[in-house]
Write a protein that holds these residues in place. Structure first.
Motif, PDB file in Angstrom:
ATOM      1  N   HIS B  37      36.775  38.473  35.350  1.00  0.00           N
ATOM      2  CA  HIS B  37      37.776  38.585  36.425  1.00  0.00           C
ATOM      3  C   HIS B  37      37.984  40.027  36.877  1.00  0.00           C
ATOM      4  N   VAL B  38      38.542  40.160  38.079  1.00  0.00           N
ATOM      5  CA  VAL B  38      38.896  41.470  38.615  1.00  0.00           C
ATOM      6  C   VAL B  38      40.412  41.504  38.795  1.00  0.00           C
ATOM      7  N   GLY B  39      41.092  42.350  38.023  1.00  0.00           N
ATOM      8  CA  GLY B  39      42.547  42.399  38.106  1.00  0.00           C
ATOM      9  C   GLY B  39      43.066  43.703  38.669  1.00  0.00           C
ATOM     10  N   CYS B  40      42.182  44.684  38.889  1.00  0.00           N
ATOM     11  CA  CYS B  40      42.647  45.945  39.484  1.00  0.00           C
ATOM     12  C   CYS B  40      41.469  46.634  40.137  1.00  0.00           C
ATOM     13  N   ASP B  41      41.722  47.799  40.694  1.00  0.00           N
ATOM     14  CA  ASP B  41      40.642  48.544  41.328  1.00  0.00           C
ATOM     15  C   ASP B  41      40.567  49.960  40.780  1.00  0.00           C
ATOM     16  N   THR B  42      41.137  50.160  39.592  1.00  0.00           N
ATOM     17  CA  THR B  42      41.112  51.502  38.994  1.00  0.00           C
ATOM     18  C   THR B  42      40.639  51.477  37.541  1.00  0.00           C
ATOM     19  N   GLN B  44      41.651  49.851  34.994  1.00  0.00           N
ATOM     20  CA  GLN B  44      42.751  49.914  34.044  1.00  0.00           C
ATOM     21  C   GLN B  44      43.006  48.596  33.323  1.00  0.00           C
ATOM     22  N   CYS B  45      42.795  47.469  33.981  1.00  0.00           N
ATOM     23  CA  CYS B  45      43.373  46.223  33.470  1.00  0.00           C
ATOM     24  C   CYS B  45      42.520  45.535  32.422  1.00  0.00           C
TER      25      CYS B  45
END
Lengths: 783, 157
Positions: B37-42, B44-45
């Motif tokens: 999954h993709v939960g952020c764009d930095t 971090q998650c």
């Protein structure tokens, strides 16, 4: 005894798909021929739009269409609505400025929706979005909650003079003022309830698919309430008639309130897929989520308590300013009004309460319900104020609470702020929590910590909340535009297994297990033969969704009622088959039997007879499939006491939570394992607010905290493991005896943590988030 | 456009990609392995954690072409014909997941934590090592319990 029934910590039915990568979240949904949407958002907090030039973007590689607010308006789509009226002190409805899904001549916060680019790939849509040229006329921004309505501030909406949405007084002002004028002591406190970004780990998303043959739009959404989305999008936003709109909320990766609301992106995706006659997909990135998800909390308040010589609360007076952001989100108006002021009595028998709430517009993202919604704000204010009262009266914080608790024998208890609590035993939870926390032994631990140069503190929070939202007539009187019942359908298949359709939506709460346990308990069908189905308007008859800890207390009762209807019908079928009188048929543990005989038949056999009615009671309809609706009689009132023990390093300001003990009254527990998990998660949500999280806009309205690098989410090493126990009472107003547990931790934790810190430092107050810098400054100032 | 070839969950795969394609995009969009999954764009998650050559990696921080020739394991490849991986089983037994969105990353990180710290890994170490994985639902209590239980189960294998 039914296996896996009520009270069993059954391992969850839904886990296997999530553990093996087989979940189906909205961004996992792909439709053949789909296109990708990307939104052009305002970089300014407050500006007029002089012009939008989409010509270069429109002719970029892969671009199918670029739409602006004019295109939506031309098709009569929107605007977005707020569904709850609050009547202000002027006798008028709250001020509701237009909320277009794509801007009409003006933007009002950073992240506001200006245009949408739809292209063959997401990268092409993003590349083209940079080529949409917008000429902005920048205006001064309003961001500060406390001063938003000052005369000198820039006006945001012409409809809302002084940026005020409503002034909403509630309570007996003069009686309260009289009580204050004759009080022994007055305790007072000014505090901020910090703005939160809700941050479920799954960002919002939408996939729209239009079938030109049937004229139906199928919209997959990250939603907590598919039918509410369908209703609002149809009835108020003119997207499509209800019977031509299917909303699917597949697996949803956390909600906490933020996926209740109907958002601009959802409406635009639903509209655009018909406009271009191709499927359209949009997935928020995290930066967009920070900018354009509805935020939570954001109050400043001044609270006072009048006390007598024994420390009894005589009257309470509260003035609150609540920031609603740039526009009204779907339920924004009710959060700082009904969901807040009606909880200000807390667990106490304070006879008189007066509250004034001023709700203001600012150039920030819309603010709406977030885990607890109004109740955390009320609880934080009250439980902080109670500690200030204890200090003023030189009483132990546990003792002043005990002196003011609503006595057990007073239930049902009518508070002075509308709510009538049906059950509670507040001293029992307090006592149990103090034991769990070893409150007695605290002073020795504090001494020991002192010898290491650390400061220990212990803090209590005794909360009550109103869940099981909500009796339709009550919310209708208050101005809600909908009823808040729940529905269920329990369908036997001819082969004896059961499909349960619920209008609630599970996005982490484990309904597929808990509801199956309810059904197995009632009908005696093995757990593995029961499937809970939710989240699709094409499958479930109707429903109002999941929020306000309502799923079990309202939706669970609807399921139980449908099961009762099946049992009643089953008795007729069994009586015919067993050649007995209906009145002689008993039902227990899955079997219909003739009283006093060994003649019986299983419910699966009854179901088969109902679908193959070759020998069947005359006049009885075939089929074994029942619907039920349930409208609750009252809210439910979970309550409890949380105790937090912290150690503060005065040299660095770092706060470590040493021990956290929670004792809650949730009524009857269906699956204790799941309930405990809800408590853990809620506590950390509350600890995040107390220690780490704070959404910040600068004075120009730029969002300073727009990523996980700037907005501190609680992580595993910020918190300890927890001690959780229960002190249940039986709520007479709920047919299942349940209360709701999803929000308790987020409500109970913030004051427990802050009370522990003020206790450690010997200070009156510190605002949230109590970051190391804030704590260090407070420690310096105190020494 | 580039062509890449690698092994994913024990099977050889190849694909035509744009140079800027991230590894997580290649997995989700080209291979339709949507468990990651993709939960952020930095970065971090941690919802996108997978294993590359046996080591945990945030697949949003790596270009797909950097995985050329690598052995990649995603959440879909963790269970075997014999059933769930011991770490997956421990998450189920200990209620270490609620909404399930962060779960693939948590499980993949959990396996890597045990690989590096052994089957007796203590609570403080697990909490510190989970610094790069964010969960909003569970409050971490049961995730930490699950990883410690999974560590024991992995050690017993």
């Amino acid at each position: 005894m039914i296996e896996n029934g009520i009270g069993a910590s059954v391992r969850r039915k839904e886990d296997i798909r999530f553990l093996t990568g087989k979940g189906n979240y909205t961004d996992d949904v792909n439709v053949v021929g789909q296109t990708y949407a990307y939104f052009v958002r305002s970089p300014h907090a407050h500006a007029t739009i002089n012009s939008i030039d989409t010509s270069v973007a429109s002719s970029s590689d892969g671009v199918i269409a670029v739409f602006t607010g004019d295109d939506l308006a031309a098709d009569g789509i929107g605007p977005l609505i707020c569904g709850v009226n609050v009547t202000g002190d002027d006798g008028e409805p709250h001020k509701a400025p237009a909320h277009p899904a794509l801007a009409q001549g003006k933007v009002n916060y950073v992240g506001d929706h200006v245009a949408v680019v739809i292209a063959e790939t997401l990268d092409q849509a993003k590349d083209a979005a940079e080529k949409v040229e917008v000429d902005y006329g920048i205006l001064a921004a309003v961001t500060d909650t406390a001063t938003a309505s000052d005369d000198a501030q820039q006006q945001i909406h012409a409809e809302a003079p002084n940026n005020i949405c409503y002034n909403w007084p509630f309570g007996e002002k003069e009686a309260v003022n009289d009580a204050f004028s004759s009080a022994h002591k007055i305790a007072s406190l000014e505090l901020v309830n910090n703005r939160m970004v809700t941050n479920p780990m799954e960002p919002r998303a939408a996939v729209g698919d239009f079938n030109s043959g049937t004229e139906e739009i199928t919209l997959h959404l990250t939603t907590q309430n598919p039918h509410v989305h369908r209703l609002v999008l149809s009835a108020f936003n003119q997207l499509a008639p209800e019977h031509k709109l299917r909303v699917v909320g597949p697996d949803v990766g956390g909600g906490f309130g933020v996926k209740i609301f109907v958002y601009a992106e959802e409406l635009v995706v639903g509209w655009a897929c018909r406009k271009i006659n191709r499927p359209v997909k949009w997935t928020s990135d995290r930066t967009e989520a920070f900018m354009a998800d509805a935020h939570g909390r954001d109050h400043v308040a001044f609270a006072e308590m009048a006390l007598d010589e024994q420390g009894k609360f005589l009257a309470m007076r509260v003035k609150t300013t609540a920031n609603l952001g740039a526009y009204l989100s779907t339920f924004a108006t009710m959060v700082p009004s009904y969901l807040y002021a009606f909880l200000l009595a807390g667990q106490y028998s304070t006879p008189l309460i007066y509250s004034e709430v001023k709700a203001v517009f600012t150039n920030t993202a819309p603010v709406d319900a977030a885990r607890g919604a109004g109740r955390p704000e009320a609880t934080y204010l009250l439980e902080r104020l109670v500690d200030v009262c204890a200090e003023e009266m030189n009483l132990d914080p546990a003792e002043i609470r005990r002196r003011n608790f609503i006595p057990v024998e007073a239930f049902p208890y009518q508070t002075p702020v509308v709510q009538c609590y049906d059950s509670g035993d507040y001293p029992a939870a307090l006592d149990k929590a103090l034991n769990l926390a070893d409150y007695e032994g605290f002073s020795a631990r504090a001494e020991e910590a002192k010898s290491r140069g650390k400061r220990r503190g212990i803090g209590l929070s005794s909360y009550v909340e109103a869940c099981g939202i909500a009796p339709s007539a009550a919310v209708g009187q208050l101005g809600a535009g909908v009823g808040l019942w729940e529905s269920a359908q329990v369908r036997f298949n001819p082969t004896g297994n059961v499909q349960v359709f619920t209008g609630t939506h599970s996005h982490g709460q484990g309904h597929e297990t808990t509801f199956a346990q309810l059904v197995t308990e009632q009908l005696g069908v093995p757990l593995e033969n029961i499937e809970i189905i939710h989240g699709d308007t094409a499958k479930t008859q109707f429903g109002m969704g999941t929020y306000g800890s309502r799923s079990l207390a309202v939706g669970g009762v609807a399921i139980a009622k449908a099961c009762e209807k099946l049992i009643e019908k089953g008795k007729k079928i069994a009586a015919h088959a067993l050649e007995a009188a209906e009145g002689d048929i008993e039902f227990a543990e899955g079997n219909f039997s003739v009283t006093g005989t060994d003649k019986s038949m299983n419910i699966a056999e009854v179901a088969f007879n109902a679908y193959v009615p070759h020998s069947y009671p005359e006049g009885l309809e075939p089929g074994f499939d029942e619907n039920a609706f349930f409208d609750p009689l009252n809210f439910s009132f979970p309550a409890g006491t949380h105790v937090c023990e912290v150690e503060v390093d005065p040299d660095t300001g770092v706060v470590e939570i040493i021990k956290y003990s929670a004792v809650d009254d949730f009524g009857r527990l269906i699956n204790p394992m799941i309930v405990e998990g809800q408590v853990h998660g809620g506590i950390v949500h509350g600890v995040g607010q107390a220690l780490l999280e704070g959404c910040q806009y600068d004075s120009d309205g730029q969002l300073v905290t727009a990523s996980y690098m700037d907005y501190a989410m609680p992580r595993a090493d910020n918190v300890p493991s927890f001690d959780v126990d229960y002190a249940p009472t039986n709520p007479p107003d709920n047919p299942l005896g349940v209360k709701g547990c999803g929000e308790a931790g987020a409500i109970g934790a913030p004051p427990a943590v802050i009370n522990a810190i003020t206790n450690a430092l010997g200070i009156k107050h510190i605002d949230m988030p109590a970051t190391p810098e804030n704590v260090w400054r407070a420690a310096q100032a105190a020494s | 456009m580039l062509t890449i070839s690698l092994n994913v969950n024990g099977k050889p795969v190849s694909g035509e990609i744009e140079e800027r394609t991230l590894l997580v995009q290649f997995l989700r969009e080209h291979l339709k392995l949507t468990g990651t999954h993709v939960g952020c764009d930095t970065s971090q998650c941690g919802a996108c954690v997978i294993h590359v050559d046996g080591v945990s990696v945030k697949s949003c921080t790596m270009l797909a072409i950097q995985a050329e020739g690598c052995e990649v394991t995603t959440i879909e490849g963790l269970a075997s014909d014999q059933g769930l991986h011991p770490m997956q089983q421990a998450f189920k037994d200990n209620h270490g997941l609620q909404c399930g969105f962060c779960t693939p990353g948590m499980v993949m990180s959990g396996v890597d934590i045990v690989n590096r710290n052994g089957s007796d890994v203590d609570e403080a170490t697990v909490r510190k090592e989970l610094e790069g994985n964010i969960c909003r639902c569970t409050g971490y209590h049961n995730i930490v319990k699950a990883i410690q239980a999974g560590a024991k189960n992995m050690g017993a294998q």
